[in-house]
Design a protein around this motif. Structure first.
Motif, short mmCIF file in Angstrom:
data_model
loop_
_atom_site.label_atom_id
_atom_site.label_comp_id
_atom_site.label_asym_id
_atom_site.label_seq_id
_atom_site.Cartn_x
_atom_site.Cartn_y
_atom_site.Cartn_z
N ALA A 107 0.52 -18.01 -3.70
CA ALA A 107 -0.76 -18.70 -3.63
C ALA A 107 -1.89 -17.75 -4.01
CB ALA A 107 -0.97 -19.25 -2.22
N ALA A 108 -3.02 -18.34 -4.41
CA ALA A 108 -4.18 -17.52 -4.72
C ALA A 108 -4.59 -16.74 -3.48
CB ALA A 108 -5.33 -18.39 -5.21
N PRO A 109 -4.71 -15.43 -3.54
CA PRO A 109 -5.00 -14.62 -2.36
C PRO A 109 -6.38 -14.92 -1.78
CG PRO A 109 -4.24 -13.26 -4.19
CD PRO A 109 -4.55 -14.60 -4.74
N SER A 110 -6.54 -14.62 -0.50
CA SER A 110 -7.85 -14.77 0.12
C SER A 110 -8.82 -13.79 -0.54
CB SER A 110 -7.76 -14.48 1.62
OG SER A 110 -7.30 -13.16 1.84
N GLY A 111 -10.04 -14.22 -0.72
CA GLY A 111 -11.03 -13.40 -1.40
C GLY A 111 -11.09 -13.64 -2.89
N SER A 112 -10.14 -14.41 -3.42
CA SER A 112 -10.15 -14.73 -4.85
C SER A 112 -10.98 -15.99 -5.09
CB SER A 112 -8.73 -14.93 -5.37
OG SER A 112 -8.13 -16.05 -4.74
N GLU A 113 -11.31 -16.22 -6.35
CA GLU A 113 -12.07 -17.40 -6.72
C GLU A 113 -11.14 -18.43 -7.34
OE1 GLU A 113 -15.22 -16.36 -9.34
OE2 GLU A 113 -15.85 -14.61 -8.17
N PRO A 114 -11.29 -19.70 -6.99
CA PRO A 114 -10.46 -20.71 -7.63
C PRO A 114 -10.80 -20.85 -9.11
CG PRO A 114 -12.17 -21.75 -6.32
CD PRO A 114 -12.23 -20.28 -6.01
N THR A 171 -9.83 -9.58 -12.54
CA THR A 171 -8.83 -9.28 -11.50
C THR A 171 -9.38 -9.57 -10.12
OG1 THR A 171 -7.86 -7.55 -12.90
CG2 THR A 171 -7.36 -7.47 -10.54
N THR A 172 -10.62 -9.17 -9.88
CA THR A 172 -11.25 -9.43 -8.58
C THR A 172 -11.35 -10.93 -8.33
OG1 THR A 172 -12.52 -7.38 -8.76
CG2 THR A 172 -13.31 -9.03 -7.20
N ALA A 173 -11.69 -11.69 -9.37
CA ALA A 173 -11.78 -13.14 -9.23
C ALA A 173 -10.41 -13.77 -8.98
CB ALA A 173 -12.42 -13.75 -10.47
N ALA A 174 -9.40 -13.29 -9.71
CA ALA A 174 -8.07 -13.89 -9.62
C ALA A 174 -7.30 -13.48 -8.38
CB ALA A 174 -7.27 -13.53 -10.87
N LEU A 175 -7.53 -12.23 -7.91
CA LEU A 175 -6.68 -11.67 -6.86
C LEU A 175 -7.44 -11.09 -5.68
CD1 LEU A 175 -4.26 -9.79 -9.26
CD2 LEU A 175 -3.76 -11.89 -8.00
N GLY A 176 -8.75 -11.04 -5.77
CA GLY A 176 -9.52 -10.35 -4.75
C GLY A 176 -9.64 -8.88 -5.10
N PRO A 177 -10.55 -8.15 -4.43
CA PRO A 177 -10.78 -6.74 -4.77
C PRO A 177 -9.54 -5.87 -4.63
CG PRO A 177 -12.52 -7.58 -3.34
CD PRO A 177 -11.47 -8.63 -3.38
N GLU A 178 -8.63 -6.23 -3.71
CA GLU A 178 -7.44 -5.42 -3.51
C GLU A 178 -6.45 -5.53 -4.66
OE1 GLU A 178 -6.75 -9.50 -2.03
OE2 GLU A 178 -8.35 -8.01 -1.79
N GLY A 179 -6.70 -6.44 -5.59
CA GLY A 179 -5.81 -6.59 -6.73
C GLY A 179 -5.99 -5.53 -7.79
N VAL A 180 -7.11 -4.82 -7.77
CA VAL A 180 -7.40 -3.79 -8.77
C VAL A 180 -6.73 -2.48 -8.37
CG1 VAL A 180 -9.21 -2.47 -9.93
CG2 VAL A 180 -9.61 -4.87 -9.31
N PRO A 183 3.36 -3.57 -7.29
CA PRO A 183 3.84 -4.80 -6.66
C PRO A 183 3.16 -6.02 -7.25
CG PRO A 183 2.24 -3.74 -5.24
CD PRO A 183 2.48 -2.79 -6.39
N VAL A 184 3.76 -7.17 -7.07
CA VAL A 184 3.13 -8.42 -7.48
C VAL A 184 1.80 -8.57 -6.76
CG1 VAL A 184 3.31 -10.93 -7.44
CG2 VAL A 184 5.32 -9.55 -7.97
N GLY A 185 0.78 -8.94 -7.52
CA GLY A 185 -0.55 -9.08 -6.94
C GLY A 185 -1.45 -7.92 -7.21
N GLN A 186 -0.96 -6.90 -7.93
CA GLN A 186 -1.80 -5.77 -8.32
C GLN A 186 -1.80 -5.64 -9.84
OE1 GLN A 186 -1.09 -2.07 -6.11
NE2 GLN A 186 -2.86 -2.75 -4.91
N ILE A 187 -2.98 -5.25 -10.36
CA ILE A 187 -3.17 -5.09 -11.80
C ILE A 187 -3.63 -3.66 -12.04
CG2 ILE A 187 -4.39 -5.89 -13.84
CD1 ILE A 187 -2.53 -7.98 -12.57
N GLY A 188 -2.89 -2.93 -12.87
CA GLY A 188 -3.24 -1.55 -13.19
C GLY A 188 -4.24 -1.48 -14.33
#
Length: 419
Positions: free
Chosen positions: A19-26, A342-351, A198-203
């Motif tokens: 699911a779209a993580p908390s803190g992300s934008e739909p 990335t921040t929009a799709a996954l939240g700040p922790e995705g970066v 891991p899934v949910g992170q973008i390098g």
């Protein structure tokens, strides 16, 4: 629109997409819901591609499948001249800019060693680099952006590039460029699977994110002879041994240490009989280097060192130095777009920060013409991770919706920034 493929029955992932993580934008206009509906078809597509891989330059069935899926989404794909790649424009507002998104589609000459239902059915060919995931992600992006275009909400044109022959030389990206793939494009973006994330992170990384990569082949010849009398001929086995052990170390001494130059021979061959000195021998490998300036000097350096090392043996040298690809150097503004997406799709922790890799990527050739950036898509699975280009490599399929959301957000933000 329905997918031409269906998810195998009994699949455990069908109802458990990330699911779209908390803190992300739909995504706008309920595209998240559409993505949820399309996921079973996308995962089936990925598994079909994984089961039916095609080698570089031979991606004809893969390209045909891509074209069918895009056509079902109401788009008008066009094939590359050879028929083994696809370009597809998603037309939004005609006064808007053109942004390109690229996926590579070829597989590797490896025998799949995994025990899974979607194991490769083609002997000696395997998607061991995640290009099946790249292709599937981009198909999902096309489906969602086509919906936005139909609603009149796409502020420009997005060009999807499904590129063949990333794994070989000459590079498939050059075919795409020659076919007009970058015409009118102002920025280009791509993802590459990374099992170390891991899934949910973008390098992400500004500047060089891959190394330059060239191919080197050295052929040695001599008269041949009897192993009892090496003094009467040229001992090519001895010459080959010197070549593969001395040249890599000596080449690295001719350049600054921080250039990261790495010459590794992956193949060496000489002779067929224990008591015959052969008349031919060869070695081939790759040269990788982190900075562009050293890459420009590398052919001359390698040629000189090879000849200096082999000269005392008396062997005749034929050196083939095949230019491959420069480093992928990410544009800072493009990374800014990817960071916001990335921040929009996954939240700040995705970066996630990512180091420069010694791997090569022909996405670099696009960046010789237009600015852009490549990001690393986390596909790490639970348990020990298996590196790319290994026959047992597999990706966590939960990364597919992550990649789709990210690239949709990237396209929208890039279009907005370029207006």
């Amino acid at each position: 629109m329905t997918s031409a493929l269906t998810l195998p029955t009994g699949n455990q992932l069908a109802s458990s997409w990330l699911a779209a993580p908390s803190g992300s934008e739909p995504l706008p206009f309920e595209l998240d819901h559409l993505l949820h509906l399309r996921m079973p078809g996308l995962i089936a597509t990925r598994r079909h591609l994984h089961s039916h891989p095609e080698l570089s330059g031979e991606e004809f069935e893969t390209a045909a499948l891509i074209a069918r899926e895009l056509s079902l989404a109401g788009l008008r794909p066009r094939m590359l001249p050879k028929g083994n790649g696809v370009i597809c424009d998603i037309d939004g507002r005609p006064d808007g800019p053109v942004i390109a998104l690229r996926a590579d589609i070829d597989a590797l000459p490896l025998t799949d060693s995994k025990d899974v239902s979607y194991r490769s059915t083609v002997d000696g060919v395997c998607h061991a680099c995640g290009h099946d995931v790249h292709t599937t992600v981009m198909l999902g992006v096309g489906m969602l952006l086509a919906q936005l275009a139909d609603l009149g909400e796409l502020p420009g044109r997005v060009r999807l590039i499904f590129q063949p022959a990333e794994e070989i030389l000459p590079c498939g990206s050059l075919e795409v460029i020659e076919a007009g793939g970058l015409d009118d494009v102002v920025q280009i973006f791509a993802l590459h699977c990374d099992p170390n994330l891991p899934v949910g992170q973008i390098g992400l990384r500004v500047g060089p994110i891959t190394a330059a990569a060239d191919n080197v082949t050295v052929r040695l010849t001599g008269p041949g002879g009897h192993t009892a009398r090496p003094h009467l001929t040229v001992d090519l086995v001895d010459a080959l041994g010197r070549l593969i052990t001395e040249v890599p170390a000596l080449v690295s001494r001719r350049v600054p240490a921080n250039s990261g130059l790495l010459l590794v021979f992956g193949h060496a061959s000489a002779g067929t009989r224990y008591n015959v000195i052969p008349s031919e021998a060869s070695a081939s490998g790759t040269l990788r280097v982190m900075d562009r300036d050293t890459w420009e000097l590398a052919p001359k350096i390698v040629s000189q060192v090879v000849r200096d090392v082999v000269a005392p043996t008396g062997a005749t040298v034929d050196l083939e130095y095949l230019r491959g690809r420069p480093p992928v150097c990410n544009d800072s503004r493009a990374i800014g777009v990817l960071t916001a997406a990335t921040t929009a799709a996954l939240g700040p922790e995705g970066v996630a920060e990512t180091p420069q890799s010694m791997g090569g990527e022909d996405f670099s050739w696009y960046l010789e013409y237009v600015p852009g950036a490549l990001a690393r898509l986390g596909v790490g699975r639970s348990g020990p991770n298996v590196d790319l280009h290994r026959a047992s490599f597999d990706a966590d399929e939960r990364a597919i919706p992550v990649g789709v959301r990210l690239m949709v957000q990237t396209a929208l933000r890039a279009l907005a920034a370029a207006r």
